[in-house]
Scaffold this active site. Sequence first.
Site, PDB file in Angstrom:
ATOM      1  N   SER A 154      52.035  32.882  42.796  1.00 40.54           N
ATOM      2  CA  SER A 154      52.010  31.553  42.179  1.00 40.54           C
ATOM      3  C   SER A 154      53.363  31.234  41.553  1.00 40.54           C
ATOM      4  CB  SER A 154      50.871  31.464  41.169  1.00 40.54           C
ATOM      5  OG  SER A 154      50.687  30.144  40.721  1.00 40.54           O
ATOM      6  N   ASP A 301      53.054  27.784  44.991  1.00 38.26           N
ATOM      7  CA  ASP A 301      51.958  27.828  45.962  1.00 38.26           C
ATOM      8  C   ASP A 301      51.136  26.549  45.942  1.00 38.26           C
ATOM      9  OD1 ASP A 301      50.787  28.472  43.462  1.00 38.26           O
ATOM     10  OD2 ASP A 301      49.135  29.514  44.430  1.00 38.26           O
ATOM     11  N   ASP A 303      49.192  24.979  43.904  1.00 37.49           N
ATOM     12  CA  ASP A 303      47.857  24.788  43.342  1.00 37.49           C
ATOM     13  C   ASP A 303      47.923  24.120  41.967  1.00 37.49           C
ATOM     14  OD1 ASP A 303      48.798  26.972  41.892  1.00 37.49           O
ATOM     15  OD2 ASP A 303      46.964  28.164  42.126  1.00 37.49           O
TER      16      ASP A 303
END
Length: 549
Positions: A154, A301, A303
């Site tokens: 992440s 990433d 998200d």
Amino acid sequence: MTVDTENLLALAQAWIAEDPDPATRAELTAVVDAVRAGGSSDDLADRFAGTLEFGTAGLRGALGAGPNRMNRIVVLRAAAGLAAYLNDTGQAGRPVVIGYDARYNSDVFARDTAEVMSGAGFRPYVMPRTLPTPVLAYAIRALDCAAGVMVTASHNPPQDNGYKVYLGDGSQIVPPADAEIAARIAAVGALADVPRGDAGQPVPEEVVDSYLTTTAGLVGDGPRDLSIVYTPLHGVGGTAVVDVLARAGFSAPAVVEAQAEPDPDFPTVSFPNPEEPGAMDLAMALAAERDADLVVANDPDADRCAVAVPGPQGWRMLRGDEVGALLAHHLVSRGRTGVYANSIVSSTLLARIAEAAGQPYAATLTGFKWIGRLPGLAFGYEEALGYCVDPEHVKDKDGVSALLLVCELAAQVKAEGRTLVDVLDDVARAHGLHATDQVSVRFSDLSQIPATMDRLRAAPVATLGGLDVLELVDLARGSDDLPPTDGLLYRLADGARMIVRPSGTEPKVKCYLEVVVPVADDDSVDAARIVAAGRLDAIAADFKVAAGL
């Protein structure tokens, strides 16, 4: 040479003999040679100080050789343990989907995972290229999988990588699944005895396209006149975001050129996290140059979603709680019904918005592993820039869909001659100004994290920032509503509160602050913000003293 050092060297030689990766074999061999030549054994000891712990966040750590690092041996064992768990829970032979970001070795770890799953009798699908984490979460249910694995760290520093696990419902794992998987990882024997099959098949492009089409379909008809600046922060979100915006009818955003392509070194930022100071500077500079309406960003990433807006003093980042309030307000205005939820460290403003709309509200422990699995979820968020706006399809935070809805709202209010800050002012007038802040303390000595929590428990304070502490709740004891977690909740006078907890993914102790200031009339929102800022600063200062920082 001490007995302890000899034992370390023996462990290292056994590791080298089993390691399938020539790069980490050479790395550890050099460390061993340096110790044998009389050098310090500290680095070697740290590499073998334990095994990376598999928890609800999966695995995450620095890349390198040894059981306390992210490497192919650790990943192969994790994959074998996950396969054993799935077989033991009635999932034998089903599909497993695997995604990966653009960090170092992410593609290698994904291939290793696929080969282990194939060898264990599962049918692995692997993403056709680096794609956002929410595409993986979407594909789990689209392909009717037993589980999903996303190889990503992440927004961690460049030297890290990670391994995130989802089960077949599309949600991240929660206890007791994490401990049950960890036990099976620990039971994995020699790597030579782990069956390996083929590398599976690519996820069909139709699945990726379905995610993009579904996401673009979240917005309704309406204004699309909006000048957008976007940065993927050297991550994997860029292509998906540009595509979704185009499908939804928006003009192409101006993308920060220096951060447009995936780059595992993240060369333009200290930390590839849009919350970190400086990470958004290039995007905001480009926005100022182009006189843009909005800056949006993803973490590597994709998200998470970050938002910045122009103001009298230049561009400023909106806090995660502010974006959460905007999205909740937007969805309520569109008639979205169901549970509105956020983590306990996020603002209580969401509860007010939901109540006013006649919708149920829930607070969960930190992490989308808790939020995403709530029955009847309509919208969920956590203050760390994670938002779930389409739980029907992605039961996790999704920076692409959240970004699109922020753009829809910004275009809508621009057409009315207003801004996102005007919407936040409306919300403050309706529910009181809920101002939040966070104090994060990063530790190089990890033992200081529990020591800090122990100090706070041992010496409860009576006031914080001049506000009486009305109640101190030790979250480690759990309650009817929440499982136990390491944290302390201070309820203060005037609706204020403070929560302190160790980070689940970084070597930090985090302190989450919130104050509520009533807004009496149309002209007092800015005045309320000034009052709130002073209260937050005072509470933060007292926290540092209480924690011995």
